[in-house]
Design an enzyme around this catalytic site. Structure first.
Site, short mmCIF file in Angstrom:
data_model
loop_
_atom_site.label_atom_id
_atom_site.label_comp_id
_atom_site.label_asym_id
_atom_site.label_seq_id
_atom_site.Cartn_x
_atom_site.Cartn_y
_atom_site.Cartn_z
N ARG A 45 0.63 -1.16 0.02
CA ARG A 45 -0.03 0.12 0.17
C ARG A 45 0.80 1.29 0.07
NH1 ARG A 45 -2.57 -3.81 3.64
NH2 ARG A 45 -4.59 -4.33 3.14
N LYS A 90 -2.69 -2.63 7.40
CA LYS A 90 -4.13 -2.70 7.47
C LYS A 90 -4.64 -3.40 8.46
CE LYS A 90 -8.25 -1.59 5.00
NZ LYS A 90 -9.05 -1.52 3.81
N HIS A 108 -2.08 3.57 -5.48
CA HIS A 108 -2.64 2.29 -4.89
C HIS A 108 -3.10 1.38 -6.26
CE1 HIS A 108 -4.49 0.03 -1.59
NE2 HIS A 108 -5.55 -0.29 -2.40
N ARG A 137 -0.88 -1.81 -6.50
CA ARG A 137 -1.17 -2.86 -5.73
C ARG A 137 -2.08 -3.94 -6.19
NH1 ARG A 137 -1.54 -5.11 -0.28
NH2 ARG A 137 -3.77 -5.64 0.31
N HIS A 188 -4.65 -10.25 2.93
CA HIS A 188 -5.92 -10.15 3.15
C HIS A 188 -6.45 -11.18 4.20
CE1 HIS A 188 -6.60 -8.54 -1.39
NE2 HIS A 188 -6.32 -7.53 -0.50
N TYR A 220 -9.99 -9.98 -7.73
CA TYR A 220 -9.04 -9.69 -8.76
C TYR A 220 -9.15 -10.64 -9.94
CZ TYR A 220 -6.77 -6.61 -5.75
OH TYR A 220 -6.83 -5.71 -4.53
#
Length: 320
Positions: free
Chosen positions: A128, A153, A259, A262, A285, A294
């Site tokens: 990120r 995150k 971003h 990424r 994730h 994706y």
């Protein structure tokens, strides 16, 4: 409220955002004390955000404003609010913007210097923007070919790949940082922000080279929380402005931001045959369903869908 946020270990960005919303809320009701404000005023404020003349705020913004006010009343003041009649705003599901490999090359060509290295790390490691700016010297495990991403995150750590192509550039950047750090030490500076209570437990660590930023700011400034002067990492604008100029110069018309690199990292890994669980780990994730988005934007090998219109035109040509 600031003290409560800091005691709960909220990030400084969250503190700024939450207190900013509280200030806007209080400005809507000038001259009134907090004891007079409650559910009705919170609903009024949130409705005002939705019915704004400029078209209203995004769902995520509305949710943040609501969370800030709930934190003020419930966590800081200890007041229980009744039903606010403002359920969580529905956030539209949007597919991420992804650059093709050719588009990455075209944009990258117009990014130079330290910004090029940041560009490569974001695209080559799936970082990120904030994670890239916050890399410390000790996080680069060059011999192992990995990067240790700290406090990503959700306050999670993870390990991702360090592209072999930038290995030498990273080593050179570390040496640049070493020279600057030695100069700072000679001037009586060289201190850096340490997370949590490390500064109190290990006072000397804040001047150690391993804790320095890989992408340090060109100048020292005062930390808004501690009041200390030190060299922080580069700001968000350092790359984002150059990225916007590079995007325009490249002729790529997609609405891309740093971003996007990424998103492109994950998509191109899947297109290259990488296992989705591996990509999930590299991206950090919590749920594989987040990574699966994706799959909807990748150019799947072997997938060849022909439009019925093209088939119709082919038939017309045959008849002629």
């Amino acid at each position: 409220m600031r003290l409560t946020l800091r005691r709960r270990r909220y990030k400084y960005e969250t503190e700024k955002a939450y207190t900013g919303w509280v200030i806007r809320f209080l400005q809507l009701f000038p001259g009134r004390s907090l004891e007079e404000l409650g559910e009705v005023e919170v609903r009024t404020f949130l409705n005002d955000l939705v019915a704004n003349e400029s078209g209203g705020v995004a769902a995520s913004t509305l949710g943040q404003a609501k969370s800030a006010l709930l934190f003020l009343f419930k966590e800081t003041l200890g007041r229980e609010l009744n039903f606010i009649e403002h359920s969580q705003a529905t956030k539209p599901k949007k597919l991420p913007v992804v650059l093709t490999i050719d588009e990455v090359k075209r944009v990258r060509k117009h990014v130079t210097g330290t910004r090029r290295l940041m560009f490569d790390l974001m695209y080559g490691s799936g970082l990120r923007h904030k994670e890239c700016r916050r890399l410390r010297i000790k996080d680069l495990q060059i011999d192992e070919g990995t990067i240790l991403v700290r406090n990503g995150k959700g306050e999670k750590d993870r390990v991702t790949v360090l592209p072999g192509r930038v290995r030498q550039e990273v080593i050179e950047q570390i040496e640049v940082c070493r020279v600057r750090h030695l100069q700072d030490l000679e001037m009586g500076e060289g201190e850096v922000f340490l997370p949590d209570a490390l500064k109190r437990k290990y006072p000397a660590e804040s001047r150690k080279f391993r804790w320095q930023w890989l992408f340090p700011s060109p100048r020292t400034r005062m930390d808004p929380r501690s009041g200390r002067y030190w060299r922080h990492h580069v700001s968000e604008d350092f790359l984002s402005k150059s990225f916007a100029k590079a995007l325009e110069a490249s002729g790529v018309l997609k609405n891309a931001v740093p971003h996007t690199l990424r998103h492109s990292f994950a998509t191109h890994l899947l297109e290259g045959g990488s296992d989705i669980r591996t990509v999930q780990e590299l991206m950090g994730h919590a749920d594989v369903s987040t990574t699966m988005i994706y799959l909807h934007v990748m150019n799947r090998p072997g997938l060849s869908v022909k439009s019925p219109l093209d088939q119709l035109e082919a038939t017309d040509d045959d008849e002629q």
